[in-house]
Design an enzyme around this catalytic site. Structure first.
Site, PDB file in Angstrom:
ATOM      1  N   CYS A 143      41.184  29.160  43.576  1.00  0.00           N
ATOM      2  CA  CYS A 143      42.503  29.188  44.225  1.00  0.00           C
ATOM      3  C   CYS A 143      42.411  28.742  45.683  1.00  0.00           C
ATOM      4  O   CYS A 143      43.172  27.869  46.125  1.00  0.00           O
ATOM      5  CB  CYS A 143      43.118  30.574  44.107  1.00  0.00           C
ATOM      6  SG  CYS A 143      42.001  31.935  44.496  1.00  0.00           S
TER       7      CYS A 143
HETATM    8  N1  LIG Z   1      43.501  36.035  40.100  1.00  0.00           N
HETATM    9  C1  LIG Z   1      43.541  34.817  40.641  1.00  0.00           C
HETATM   10  O1  LIG Z   1      44.326  34.536  41.572  1.00  0.00           O
HETATM   11  C2  LIG Z   1      42.615  33.729  40.139  1.00  0.00           C
HETATM   12  C3  LIG Z   1      42.752  32.450  40.680  1.00  0.00           C
HETATM   13  C4  LIG Z   1      41.893  31.420  40.241  1.00  0.00           C
HETATM   14  C5  LIG Z   1      40.933  31.699  39.300  1.00  0.00           C
HETATM   15  N2  LIG Z   1      40.805  32.955  38.811  1.00  0.00           N
HETATM   16  C6  LIG Z   1      39.742  33.180  37.830  1.00  0.00           C
HETATM   17  O2  LIG Z   1      40.334  33.402  36.551  1.00  0.00           O
HETATM   18  C7  LIG Z   1      39.548  34.340  35.806  1.00  0.00           C
HETATM   19  C8  LIG Z   1      40.447  35.515  35.434  1.00  0.00           C
HETATM   20  O3  LIG Z   1      40.935  36.101  36.637  1.00  0.00           O
HETATM   21  P1  LIG Z   1      41.950  37.337  36.645  1.00  0.00           P
HETATM   22  O4  LIG Z   1      42.348  37.528  38.055  1.00  0.00           O
HETATM   23  O5  LIG Z   1      42.985  37.165  35.592  1.00  0.00           O
HETATM   24  O6  LIG Z   1      40.949  38.520  36.211  1.00  0.00           O
HETATM   25  P2  LIG Z   1      41.313  39.921  35.597  1.00  0.00           P
HETATM   26  O7  LIG Z   1      42.717  40.292  35.966  1.00  0.00           O
HETATM   27  O8  LIG Z   1      40.215  40.843  35.977  1.00  0.00           O
HETATM   28  O9  LIG Z   1      41.252  39.684  34.008  1.00  0.00           O
HETATM   29  C9  LIG Z   1      40.064  39.387  33.338  1.00  0.00           C
HETATM   30  C10 LIG Z   1      40.309  39.221  31.853  1.00  0.00           C
HETATM   31  O10 LIG Z   1      39.090  38.866  31.209  1.00  0.00           O
HETATM   32  C11 LIG Z   1      38.773  39.804  30.156  1.00  0.00           C
HETATM   33  N3  LIG Z   1      37.306  39.937  30.159  1.00  0.00           N
HETATM   34  C12 LIG Z   1      36.522  40.479  31.121  1.00  0.00           C
HETATM   35  N4  LIG Z   1      35.214  40.342  30.804  1.00  0.00           N
HETATM   36  C13 LIG Z   1      35.180  39.692  29.602  1.00  0.00           C
HETATM   37  C14 LIG Z   1      34.141  39.272  28.742  1.00  0.00           C
HETATM   38  N5  LIG Z   1      32.842  39.455  29.046  1.00  0.00           N
HETATM   39  N6  LIG Z   1      34.476  38.648  27.593  1.00  0.00           N
HETATM   40  C15 LIG Z   1      35.783  38.449  27.251  1.00  0.00           C
HETATM   41  N7  LIG Z   1      36.816  38.829  28.020  1.00  0.00           N
HETATM   42  C16 LIG Z   1      36.519  39.439  29.197  1.00  0.00           C
HETATM   43  C17 LIG Z   1      39.538  41.070  30.533  1.00  0.00           C
HETATM   44  O11 LIG Z   1      39.880  41.841  29.395  1.00  0.00           O
HETATM   45  P3  LIG Z   1      38.838  42.763  28.627  1.00  0.00           P
HETATM   46  O12 LIG Z   1      37.849  43.247  29.645  1.00  0.00           O
HETATM   47  O13 LIG Z   1      39.681  43.869  28.028  1.00  0.00           O
HETATM   48  O14 LIG Z   1      38.236  41.888  27.565  1.00  0.00           O
HETATM   49  C18 LIG Z   1      40.802  40.484  31.165  1.00  0.00           C
HETATM   50  O15 LIG Z   1      41.727  40.121  30.150  1.00  0.00           O
HETATM   51  C19 LIG Z   1      38.370  34.735  36.733  1.00  0.00           C
HETATM   52  O16 LIG Z   1      37.248  33.952  36.454  1.00  0.00           O
HETATM   53  C20 LIG Z   1      38.917  34.424  38.120  1.00  0.00           C
HETATM   54  O17 LIG Z   1      37.895  34.167  39.062  1.00  0.00           O
HETATM   55  C21 LIG Z   1      41.635  33.974  39.185  1.00  0.00           C
END
Ligand SMILES: NC(=O)c1ccc[n+]([C@@H]2O[C@H](COP(=O)([O-])OP(=O)(O)OC[C@H]3O[C@@H](n4cnc5c(N)ncnc54)[C@H](OP(=O)(O)O)[C@@H]3O)[C@@H](O)[C@H]2O)c1
Length: 328
Positions: A143
């Site tokens: 981001c």
């Molecule tokens: N938030 C932002 O603004 C943003 C911006 C750019 C990129 N990102 C990237 O996008 C990704 C998701 O971010 P987020 O903010 O949505 O994170 P989040 O809110 O913590 O959600 C993570 C998701 O991944 C699942 N998960 C975690 N560990 C897992 C595993 N080993 N295998 C399968 N599922 C797993 C979780 O559900 P369960 O644990 O129940 O499976 C949850 O649905 C990250 O890599 C982050 O760096 C985020």
């Protein structure tokens, strides 16, 4: 087009589903969460009630039946799924950091070994569109690097130093609560973190270099008490002075065909919920200040991921992304 979202209970996963409601051909058929398998999606994402009747399921990668999968999971998890999905003929957009950097740089920046490395297009379409069109796999950028790179790109090759100063909303940290994101620590407050060592700096440097710049690059992020959005002030120190008119013409020309880049005074509210990046530039000779605003969950994550999916699948780039911002 059947869509699977791995990591659908998180912020980026929820945002993918919200945006795909308006996509002309994408139909989310699989949404995973290990902790919430069996739970209706709308219990976790109440904003989606009435738009989906899916339940979360476990990420059984070998059983997923989809045309495109989004990996909205933490880094290190994505590398365990990407190759398997690709080998089954499923196109993949990875929102994590796992494929954004060359292996050695990734391992140094993230302090973990990469167990399934392959090079991938870096999906800022405004800069790497050719690589994303028709690709089977795209690595969706971070981001901060998205907003920062779009702010500096037109001037990158004229600069000797670029300093990014960013303010981010709290959803950038994901939905896992921590002391940093605890309301009394964030509300009515503002503070810096990782003053010189944020992992996204490696991506920012990589993009400057891709743009033909040898500029030194620095980055300091700050957490501000809003849910969404990143405002980046880029101080671009030029080799030769450039006046305001030339700088403006350069930016307008660089982005003349880019629907998602707009020129106006950036504010988080004007881009909130949208895939737009708003930019403003001002020159004082050999220093140009360029400010960008994006929604970290849309242009900084899920919206850009859909933009990339559209390019990969030969669809209209704006499909599913025609949302204006939400001001106030
Ligand atoms: N938030 C932002 O603004 C943003 C911006 C750019 C990129 N990102 C990237 O996008 C990704 C998701 O971010 P987020 O903010 O949505 O994170 P989040 O809110 O913590 O959600 C993570 C998701 O991944 C699942 N998960 C975690 N560990 C897992 C595993 N080993 N295998 C399968 N599922 C797993 C979780 O559900 P369960 O644990 O129940 O499976 C949850 O649905 C990250 O890599 C982050 O760096 C985020």
């Amino acid at each position: 087009m059947k869509i699977a979202i791995i990591g659908a209970s998180g912020y980026a996963g929820g945002e993918l589903i919200r945006l795909l409601v308006h996509h002309s051909t994408a139909d989310v058929v699989c949404a995973t969460s290990r902790k919430l398998a069996g739970t209706p999606l709308d219990q976790v994402h109440p904003q989606l009630k009435g738009f989906t009747s899916l339940n979360f399921e476990n990420p059984e990668i070998d059983a997923i039946d989809a045309d495109v999968a989004f990996l909205a999971v933490p880094h290190t998890a994505a590398m365990t799924y990407a190759g398997k999905l690709l080998s089954r003929g499923i196109k993949v957009v990875d929102l994590s950091a796992d494929y954004r950097l060359p292996k050695e740089i990734y391992e140094k920046a993230y302090g973990v070994p990469h167990t399934d490395y392959f090079p991938a297009p870096y999906g800022i379409p405004e800069i790497h569109r050719k690589d994303c069109i028709g690709a089977k796999f795209v690595s969706n950028p971070g981001c901060f690097p998205t907003g920062a790179t779009l702010a500096a790109a037109p001037l990158a090759r004229y600069a000797h130093t670029v300093i990014y100063d960013s303010k981010t909303g709290v959803s950038g940290a994901g939905d896992n609560p921590s002391a940093t994101t605890h309301y009394p620590n964030v509300g009515d407050n503002i503070g810096p973190y990782k003053l010189t060592s944020h992992r996204h700096l490696a991506e920012m440097k990589q993009e400057l270099s891709h743009l033909g710049s040898a500029a030194k690059c620095y980055f300091t992020p700050h957490l501000v008490p809003v849910n969404r959005g990143i405002l980046t002030t880029a101080h671009i120190l030029l080799n030769e002075p450039m006046d305001q008119k030339d700088v403006e013409n350069l930016y307008r020309d660089y982005y003349k065909d880019e629907y998602f880049v707009r020129f106006q005074k950036p504010s988080l509210a004007a881009v909130r919920g949208s895939n737009f990046c708003d930019i403003m530039v001002e020159s004082e000779g050999s220093r140009v200040v360029a400010v960008s605003a994006i929604d970290n969950l849309v242009k900084g994550a899920s919206g850009q991921a859909i933009q990339n999916m559209n390019l990969m699948c030969g669809l209209k780039e704006q499909d599913g992304l025609m949302h204006p911002g939400m001001l106030p």
